[in-house]
Scaffold this motif. Structure first.
Motif, PDB file in Angstrom:
ATOM      1  N   ALA A  93       0.846  -1.205   0.000  1.00 51.67           N
ATOM      2  CA  ALA A  93       0.000   0.000   0.000  1.00 51.67           C
ATOM      3  C   ALA A  93       0.874   1.245   0.000  1.00 51.67           C
ATOM      4  O   ALA A  93       2.051   1.190   0.355  1.00 51.67           O
ATOM      5  N   GLU A 125       2.562   4.078   1.476  1.00 51.10           N
ATOM      6  CA  GLU A 125       2.941   4.130   2.892  1.00 51.10           C
ATOM      7  C   GLU A 125       2.441   5.383   3.612  1.00 51.10           C
ATOM      8  O   GLU A 125       2.475   5.446   4.822  1.00 51.10           O
ATOM      9  N   GLN A 126       1.940   6.352   2.872  1.00 58.23           N
ATOM     10  CA  GLN A 126       1.450   7.586   3.506  1.00 58.23           C
ATOM     11  C   GLN A 126      -0.069   7.593   3.654  1.00 58.23           C
ATOM     12  O   GLN A 126      -0.641   8.594   4.051  1.00 58.23           O
ATOM     13  N   ARG A 127      -0.725   6.482   3.315  1.00 58.65           N
ATOM     14  CA  ARG A 127      -2.187   6.549   3.308  1.00 58.65           C
ATOM     15  C   ARG A 127      -2.748   6.640   4.734  1.00 58.65           C
ATOM     16  O   ARG A 127      -2.157   6.133   5.693  1.00 58.65           O
ATOM     17  N   SER A 128      -3.924   7.261   4.835  1.00 56.23           N
ATOM     18  CA  SER A 128      -4.525   7.470   6.152  1.00 56.23           C
ATOM     19  C   SER A 128      -5.339   6.245   6.545  1.00 56.23           C
ATOM     20  O   SER A 128      -5.614   5.374   5.727  1.00 56.23           O
ATOM     21  N   TRP A 129      -5.764   6.210   7.811  1.00 53.46           N
ATOM     22  CA  TRP A 129      -6.530   5.060   8.286  1.00 53.46           C
ATOM     23  C   TRP A 129      -7.890   4.985   7.611  1.00 53.46           C
ATOM     24  O   TRP A 129      -8.413   3.890   7.398  1.00 53.46           O
ATOM     25  N   ALA A 162      -7.411   3.436   4.374  1.00 51.75           N
ATOM     26  CA  ALA A 162      -7.095   2.020   4.597  1.00 51.75           C
ATOM     27  C   ALA A 162      -8.359   1.206   4.856  1.00 51.75           C
ATOM     28  O   ALA A 162      -8.484   0.073   4.391  1.00 51.75           O
ATOM     29  N   LEU A 207      -9.621  -1.910   2.753  1.00 53.76           N
ATOM     30  CA  LEU A 207      -9.900  -3.219   3.359  1.00 53.76           C
ATOM     31  C   LEU A 207     -11.246  -3.765   2.895  1.00 53.76           C
ATOM     32  O   LEU A 207     -11.380  -4.959   2.614  1.00 53.76           O
ATOM     33  N   TRP A 223       9.908   4.901  10.291  1.00 53.58           N
ATOM     34  CA  TRP A 223      10.429   5.877   9.322  1.00 53.58           C
ATOM     35  C   TRP A 223      11.943   5.992   9.374  1.00 53.58           C
ATOM     36  O   TRP A 223      12.588   6.337   8.389  1.00 53.58           O
ATOM     37  N   LEU A 236      -4.172  -1.979  10.022  1.00 50.79           N
ATOM     38  CA  LEU A 236      -4.810  -1.312   8.874  1.00 50.79           C
ATOM     39  C   LEU A 236      -3.829  -1.012   7.755  1.00 50.79           C
ATOM     40  O   LEU A 236      -4.227  -0.592   6.676  1.00 50.79           O
ATOM     41  N   ASP A 237      -2.523  -1.196   8.025  1.00 53.97           N
ATOM     42  CA  ASP A 237      -1.493  -0.833   7.058  1.00 53.97           C
ATOM     43  C   ASP A 237      -1.638   0.642   6.672  1.00 53.97           C
ATOM     44  O   ASP A 237      -1.669   1.001   5.500  1.00 53.97           O
ATOM     45  N   ALA A 238      -1.778   1.487   7.678  1.00 54.06           N
ATOM     46  CA  ALA A 238      -1.967   2.930   7.456  1.00 54.06           C
ATOM     47  C   ALA A 238      -0.959   3.701   8.298  1.00 54.06           C
ATOM     48  O   ALA A 238      -0.951   3.572   9.514  1.00 54.06           O
ATOM     49  N   ARG A 239      -0.128   4.480   7.619  1.00 49.94           N
ATOM     50  CA  ARG A 239       0.898   5.223   8.351  1.00 49.94           C
ATOM     51  C   ARG A 239       0.844   6.704   8.010  1.00 49.94           C
ATOM     52  O   ARG A 239       1.842   7.388   8.016  1.00 49.94           O
ATOM     53  N   GLY A 240      -0.353   7.157   7.708  1.00 48.92           N
ATOM     54  CA  GLY A 240      -0.517   8.551   7.278  1.00 48.92           C
ATOM     55  C   GLY A 240      -0.649   9.549   8.405  1.00 48.92           C
ATOM     56  O   GLY A 240      -1.243  10.597   8.231  1.00 48.92           O
ATOM     57  N   GLN A 265      -2.134   9.315  11.541  1.00 47.36           N
ATOM     58  CA  GLN A 265      -3.197   9.239  12.535  1.00 47.36           C
ATOM     59  C   GLN A 265      -3.737   7.814  12.527  1.00 47.36           C
ATOM     60  O   GLN A 265      -3.423   7.019  11.644  1.00 47.36           O
ATOM     61  N   PRO A 300      -7.468   5.371  13.928  1.00 45.70           N
ATOM     62  CA  PRO A 300      -8.851   5.578  14.350  1.00 45.70           C
ATOM     63  C   PRO A 300      -9.019   5.688  15.865  1.00 45.70           C
ATOM     64  O   PRO A 300      -9.868   6.455  16.334  1.00 45.70           O
ATOM     65  N   PHE A 344      -7.902   9.093  16.995  1.00 42.06           N
ATOM     66  CA  PHE A 344      -8.816  10.080  16.406  1.00 42.06           C
ATOM     67  C   PHE A 344     -10.074  10.213  17.270  1.00 42.06           C
ATOM     68  O   PHE A 344     -10.475  11.318  17.643  1.00 42.06           O
TER      69      PHE A 344
END
Lengths: 349, 302
Positions: free
Chosen positions: A21, A23-27, A30, A34, B107, B189-193, B195, B197, B200
């Motif tokens: 994915a 690597e900068q995408r938000s939750w 995501a 999913l 990072w 979630l494989d999310a490193r942007g 934030q 949930p 939040f």
């Protein structure tokens, strides 16, 4: 009680699902992704395919293959940084699935491009001591080993400086020093000389071969796509292509089996790759390995391979017509390059 | 090096006992202090954020002198808001510490080199979070010192200290559970942007209805109930009751419905929260790390 084998794998397999994915995408993105994946599961690709290998204690073992062959994935599974999907393996007698903490005490891994993993805000010493303490070394032990490794890798004068002042080669040496500071029975090196100049490459090779492997008796498993390096250093090599082990033996035995005949070699002048391509087409040559000695003058060594009967005279004539001067014609012993290309070609068929 | 030395090396690197694990944590702390203070002026300007927070609420406090209801709270608005800010700073660290530590390791490409060492996962997460607490303590010191010197913050009597410490420990345990869940989301979630949930939701609620800046009772009833979803509400109320006494604080809606002293209600709520959030958060974190090692997403580059 230590077993005779340092590393053993049986049908070790790793598959990855979909592409990595952003690597900068938000939750929130995501979560949407999913949901999409649940409706349309991504394709699975096998990166390491039923690999069975045995590495003896004290052996210097090479894993060779092109980019994407699965070398790094295999090493990471052995270091418990990646969990296999099928198969089993042991490192220093410990199961990589069930005794992960024991495996981590038995192995260190230095990754390709590991120079990026030094913290630039810290000096060389601080980076080294941080790593040593992670491995449970006392301060005295850590300092003693740090001094030894730094001296041996000739980076003592840079150890007090921060990593931003290092050259790429120095940073790679510090990264390797961080790996070598913990003396584990098994050392895994993932393309250790890929960013190094010839002098530093030789220094690192000597250190690994002499200090770690011969003097310390540490088992070394090294992945590389430099076949000459593998031939020079390894007791045995496994040739990996698209996750599959094509062959595994000593370099000499591999050459005896897969490239037994001497190979025709021409030394030429005023040569260019386009000339070789044209000659290949017109003479039915299936492969023409070129080693340039001087690109400016077109000095090169050529190793042609024919599909059928070799015809050196025709090739010399063809090159002459195209303005290439043939300086000498002889035969040379095959190398791992020849083994690798033959196996790769057979596999592709 | 002798041959015997080679033989000796066959013994695996020793298992890390508590002493070695603590030494590793000390190295994490030392490393984080070096990182934080590497650009000294930059670090000082970051701390200005806390100073400006102090100034803003100092001005609001001076306005509140004219509002009797605010003035009654815990002996004045300054006491009310500074105590709230101090605890909120610590809880924010418990919430964000594991997430931020994990992201820094990711990072900086340090995650694999640490995960390949024999350091166990609980010590790893302690190590990556510990530096954040030092930073939080510096900010707490600024709030207390600045509040005392410039705004007239009155230190509460020592009699409430034990109660405060119990509230603090329970609140940190509960919030750490949420923080671990937040960190686990990085790989789940494989999310490193930037934030996740969990943070939040918790931070959005905490900012508005936890009672840091104003008493919860001034909000509509449904919003007050929203505050019960997070441990911050019970922690901040419990802390003020323990330190400053209950007389000047109106009870929360939940407290008025239970036949228990308000502080005890807070402690029970925090205990329950910690008992659920901590194991659940740990499970989420462990699952996220296992998932990363299964999918090959532990580090930035394969």
């Amino acid at each position: 009680m230590p077993t005779a084998l340092a590393v053993e794998t049986h049908e070790l397999t790793k598959r990855f699902r979909g592409k990595p994915a952003d690597e900068q995408r938000s939750w929130a993105d995501a979560l949407v992704e999913l949901a999409k994946r649940a409706l349309h599961p991504p394709e699975t690709r096998t990166v390491v395919d039923r690999v069975s290998l045995s590495v003896r204690r004290g052996e210097f073992f090479g894993i060779i293959g092109s980019n994407g062959a699965g070398k790094t994935t295999l090493l990471k599974m052995l270091a418990c940084l990646l969990y296999p999907d099928a198969g089993r393996g042991t490192v220093n007698g410990h199961d990589i699935l069930r005794q992960r903490n024991d495996v981590r005490r038995s192995v260190v891994i230095a990754k390709a491009g590991g120079w990026m993993s030094t913290l630039w805000q810290l000096s060389g010493w601080e980076n080294l001591l941080f790593r040593a303490r992670m491995c449970g070394l006392s301060r005295t032990e850590a300092l003693e080993r740090a001094r030894y490794v730094v001296e041996r890798l000739e980076i003592g004068d840079k150890a007090s400086e921060h990593s931003w002042s290092w050259s790429a080669g120095e940073a790679q040496k510090f990264s390797l020093a961080m790996t070598f500071i913990a003396r584990t029975p098994v050392v895994m090196l993932d393309e250790p000389t890929s960013h190094l100049d010839p002098h530093v490459s030789r220094l690192v090779r000597e250190f690994v071969r002499e200090d770690l492997n011969r003097q310390n008796g540490q088992t070394v498993i090294m992945s590389t796509h430099y076949l000459e390096e593998a031939e020079l250093m390894c007791d045995r090599v496994a040739i990996l292509r698209e996750g599959v082990v094509l062959a595994c033996d000593t370099p000499a035995a591999l050459k005896r089996t897969y490239a037994p005949d001497p190979i025709l070699e021409l030394r030429v002048r005023r040569y260019a790759p386009e000339i070789g391509e044209a000659a290949k087409e017109s003479l039915g040559i299936v492969e023409l390995i070129e080693h340039f000695e001087d690109i400016a003058t077109g000095h090169a060594r050529l190793r042609p391979k024919w599909a059928g009967e070799p015809d050196a005279a025709m090739l010399i004539n063809e090159l002459g017509v195209r303005g290439v001067e043939v300086l000498s014609v002889g035969s040379t012993e095959p190398t791992l390059d020849d083994v690798y290309f033959r196996l790769a070609k057979e596999e592709a068929r | 090096m002798s041959a015997e030395r080679g033989v000796e090396l066959w013994a695996p690197v020793r298992a890390l006992g508590t002493r070695q694990q603590l030494a590793a944590i000390w190295m994490f702390l030392k490393r984080d202090l070096l990182l934080q203070t590497h650009f000294r002026v930059s670090y000082l300007t970051n701390l200005m954020e806390t100073v400006s927070q102090l100034a803003i609420y100092g001005v609001i406090a001076s306005l509140g002198q004219h509002v009797a209801r605010v003035e009654q709270l815990t002996g004045g608005y300054v006491n009310f808001v500074i105590s709230g800010l101090v605890l909120n700073t610590l809880l924010a660290t418990a919430l964000a510490g594991p997430y931020l530590g994990l992201m820094e390791s990711f990072w900086n490409n340090r995650i694999e080199i640490i995960m390949a060492s024999p350091l166990k996962l609980p010590w790893f997460v302690t190590g990556i979070s510990v530096g954040k607490y030092v930073d939080a303590l510096v900010r707490v010191a600024i709030l207390l010192a600045g509040g005392t010197i410039f705004l007239g913050f009155v230190w509460p009597p020592a009699t409430g200290l034990l109660g405060f410490l119990v509230v603090l420990v329970l609140a940190l345990a509960a919030t750490t559970g949420l923080g671990l869940a937040a960190a686990g989301m990085v790989y789940t979630l494989d999310a490193r942007g930037g934030q996740d949930p969990v943070r939040f939701v918790v931070e959005t609620i905490a900012g508005l209805v936890a009672g840091v800046y104003f008493p919860l009772q001034v909000l509509p009833a449904w919003m007050q109930w929203l505050g019960y979803l997070i441990p911050h509400t019970y922690a901040i109320d419990g802390m003020r009751r323990a330190l400053f006494g209950s007389s000047s604080l109106p009870p929360l809606p939940l407290q008025s419905q239970l036949p228990l002293p308000p502080l005890l209600t807070d402690l029970i709520a925090l205990t329950l929260y910690a008992a659920i959030a901590l194991p659940l958060g740990w499970w989420t974190f462990k699952r996220g790390m296992a998932l990363a090692r299964s999918d090959g997403r532990l580090s930035r580059w394969l």
